[in-house]
Design an enzyme around this catalytic site. Structure first.
Site, PDB file in Angstrom:
ATOM      1  N   GLY A 157     -24.681  18.002   9.111  1.00  0.00           N
ATOM      2  CA  GLY A 157     -23.525  17.180   9.819  1.00  0.00           C
ATOM      3  C   GLY A 157     -23.449  16.457   8.563  1.00  0.00           C
ATOM      4  NE  ARG A 158     -18.441  12.552  10.514  1.00  0.00           N
ATOM      5  CZ  ARG A 158     -18.802  12.947  11.601  1.00  0.00           C
ATOM      6  NH1 ARG A 158     -19.758  12.787  12.731  1.00  0.00           N
ATOM      7  NH2 ARG A 158     -17.480  13.105  12.304  1.00  0.00           N
ATOM      8  CB  ILE A 159     -26.904  12.403  10.672  1.00  0.00           C
ATOM      9  CG1 ILE A 159     -26.185  11.719  11.528  1.00  0.00           C
ATOM     10  CG2 ILE A 159     -28.695  11.845   9.878  1.00  0.00           C
ATOM     11  CD1 ILE A 159     -26.486  11.582  12.691  1.00  0.00           C
ATOM     12  CB  THR A 240     -33.922  11.416  13.211  1.00  0.00           C
ATOM     13  OG1 THR A 240     -33.426  12.653  12.256  1.00  0.00           O
ATOM     14  CG2 THR A 240     -35.165  10.376  12.366  1.00  0.00           C
ATOM     15  NE  ARG A 242     -30.181  13.038  22.128  1.00  0.00           N
ATOM     16  CZ  ARG A 242     -29.821  12.524  20.965  1.00  0.00           C
ATOM     17  NH1 ARG A 242     -30.144  11.810  19.994  1.00  0.00           N
ATOM     18  NH2 ARG A 242     -28.662  11.995  21.372  1.00  0.00           N
ATOM     19  CD  GLU A 271     -36.335   9.839  23.454  1.00  0.00           C
ATOM     20  OE1 GLU A 271     -36.726  11.301  22.470  1.00  0.00           O
ATOM     21  OE2 GLU A 271     -35.188   9.565  23.334  1.00  0.00           O
ATOM     22  CG  HIS A 289     -34.156   8.065  20.163  1.00  0.00           C
ATOM     23  ND1 HIS A 289     -33.827   8.727  21.161  1.00  0.00           N
ATOM     24  CD2 HIS A 289     -32.914   8.018  19.303  1.00  0.00           C
ATOM     25  CE1 HIS A 289     -32.752   9.013  20.790  1.00  0.00           C
ATOM     26  NE2 HIS A 289     -32.332   8.866  19.475  1.00  0.00           N
ATOM     27  N   GLY A 291     -34.003   5.741  15.055  1.00  0.00           N
ATOM     28  CA  GLY A 291     -32.621   6.126  13.913  1.00  0.00           C
ATOM     29  C   GLY A 291     -31.162   5.059  14.029  1.00  0.00           C
TER      30      GLY A 291
HETATM   31  C1  DGY Z   1     -27.241   9.050  19.195  1.00  0.00           C
HETATM   32  O1  DGY Z   1     -26.612   8.586  19.195  1.00  0.00           O
HETATM   33  O2  DGY Z   1     -27.112  10.364  20.148  1.00  0.00           O
HETATM   34  C2  DGY Z   1     -28.819   8.826  18.733  1.00  0.00           C
HETATM   35  O3  DGY Z   1     -29.456   9.657  18.837  1.00  0.00           O
HETATM   36  C3  DGY Z   1     -29.211   7.433  19.231  1.00  0.00           C
HETATM   37  O4  DGY Z   1     -29.872   6.887  17.906  1.00  0.00           O
END
Ligand code: DGY
Length: 323
Positions: A157-159, A240, A242, A271, A289, A291
């Site tokens: 995906g995008r990330i 990064t 889940r 978490e 967490h 990101g």
């Molecule tokens: C999200 O937006 O789902 C991220 O995990 C938060 O950084």
């Protein structure tokens, strides 16, 4: 006409809170204390919009609140595995999220973890801080070279694509990936990326594996003992996405037994609880967490929720409809 009543479950950037206050009858969480199941149910009974975030568990029990006043859940975050979407749908709620605005910063953090885990940066920093460093020497704290290696992405995906862009153009890395719903070729044309036939193929070939798939039921413990054994002994795992995508017990065993070299984790199953075993290990980098945790991105995420609310209460289609 009276303004819609909105509740925000946690403290948000002050710029966004101020914007919400200008347009809505808004209740802010000034103490930033997490809300209980009962408080979330009350919120659904008393407000037109509830704006939760990724650390709120919006379960079927929460969504069972009656009578229901809320019509929209404006989630602050792109992930929505904390919301029972079937229950939300059954109650006629609209659910929105905040895609795109956190892509760059989350990709930056995936690269941060990759570099830190490869170059033993956390361990090195602890070494200096504890005054254990005795000076430069040719064999001191030898680590793993990043430039030119193969990065395997699970989910494209995008990330993932933004991380691949950084890795390929910044570090000359070869990109391989698996995604059951692969992106169109034009979305990855500058990456010279190779699509693999399955996760296993990525795991076997990659020097670094970065997870970018959704959490929840469909990918629960996707990275288990069996799959970790498919990775190279020198390979490094980055998460990064889940926490529940990785079986912690299996990863801890793999890191201890040298099945893989190291890991970099930003997310954890259950978490903010972090498995104690990780805390004692040097070959895992642990972040809380982070990101999307930049000022610019967190403001943009809040503004994206605001935009969705504005559209919703104007009777228009929301921009980021999940349900
Ligand atoms: C999200 O937006 O789902 C991220 O995990 C938060 O950084």
């Amino acid at each position: 006409m009276s303004k819609p009543k909105i509740v925000v479950t946690r403290a948000w950037p002050k710029e966004v809170e101020a914007e919400l206050q200008r347009h809505y009858d808004v209740t802010l969480n000034t103490t930033d204390t997490p809300m209980s199941t009962a408080q979330l149910q009350d919120a659904l009974r008393q407000y037109d919009a509830v704006c939760p975030t990724v650390s709120d568990k919006i379960s079927a029990e929460v969504l069972g609140a009656r009578p229901l006043r809320a019509k929209i859940l404006g989630n602050f975050g792109v992930g929505f595995n904390h919301i029972d979407l079937d229950a939300a749908r059954a109650r006629g709620l609209t659910v929105t999220n905040t895609p795109e605005v956190l892509t760059d910063c989350t990709a930056d953090l995936a690269m941060t973890l990759l570099l830190m885990a490869a170059r033993r940066a956390g361990e090195g920093e602890r070494h200096v801080r504890t005054r254990a460093w005795t000076g430069w020497r040719p064999t001191h704290m030898i680590s793993t070279k990043v430039t030119g290696k193969t990065l395997g992405l699970i989910g494209m995906g995008r990330i993932a694509r933004a991380a691949a862009h950084r890795a390929h153009h910044g570090f000359g890395m070869k990109i391989i990936y698996f995604d059951p719903f692969p992106p169109p070729p034009e979305a990855i044309k500058d990456l010279n990326a190779t699509q693999c036939g399955g996760i296993e193929e990525v795991l076997k070939q990659a020097d670094f594996v970065s997870l970018h798939c959704p959490g929840g039921r469909e990918n629960y413990h996707l990275i288990n003992a069996e799959r970790l054994k498919m990775m190279k002994p020198e390979a490094i795992l980055i998460n990064t996405a889940r926490g529940d995508v990785v079986d912690d017990q299996a990863l801890i065993a793999a890191l201890k037994q040298g099945v893989i070299k190291a890991a970099g984790l930003d997310v954890y199953e259950g978490e903010p609880r972090v498995n104690e075993a990780y805390l004692a290990m040097e070959n895992v980098v642990l972040l809380p967490h982070l990101g999307s945790a930049t000022r610019e991105t967190r403001i943009a995420m809040g503004m994206r929720v605001f935009e969705n609310l504005q559209l919703f209460f104007a009777g228009k289609p929301v921009r980021d409809k999940v349900v």
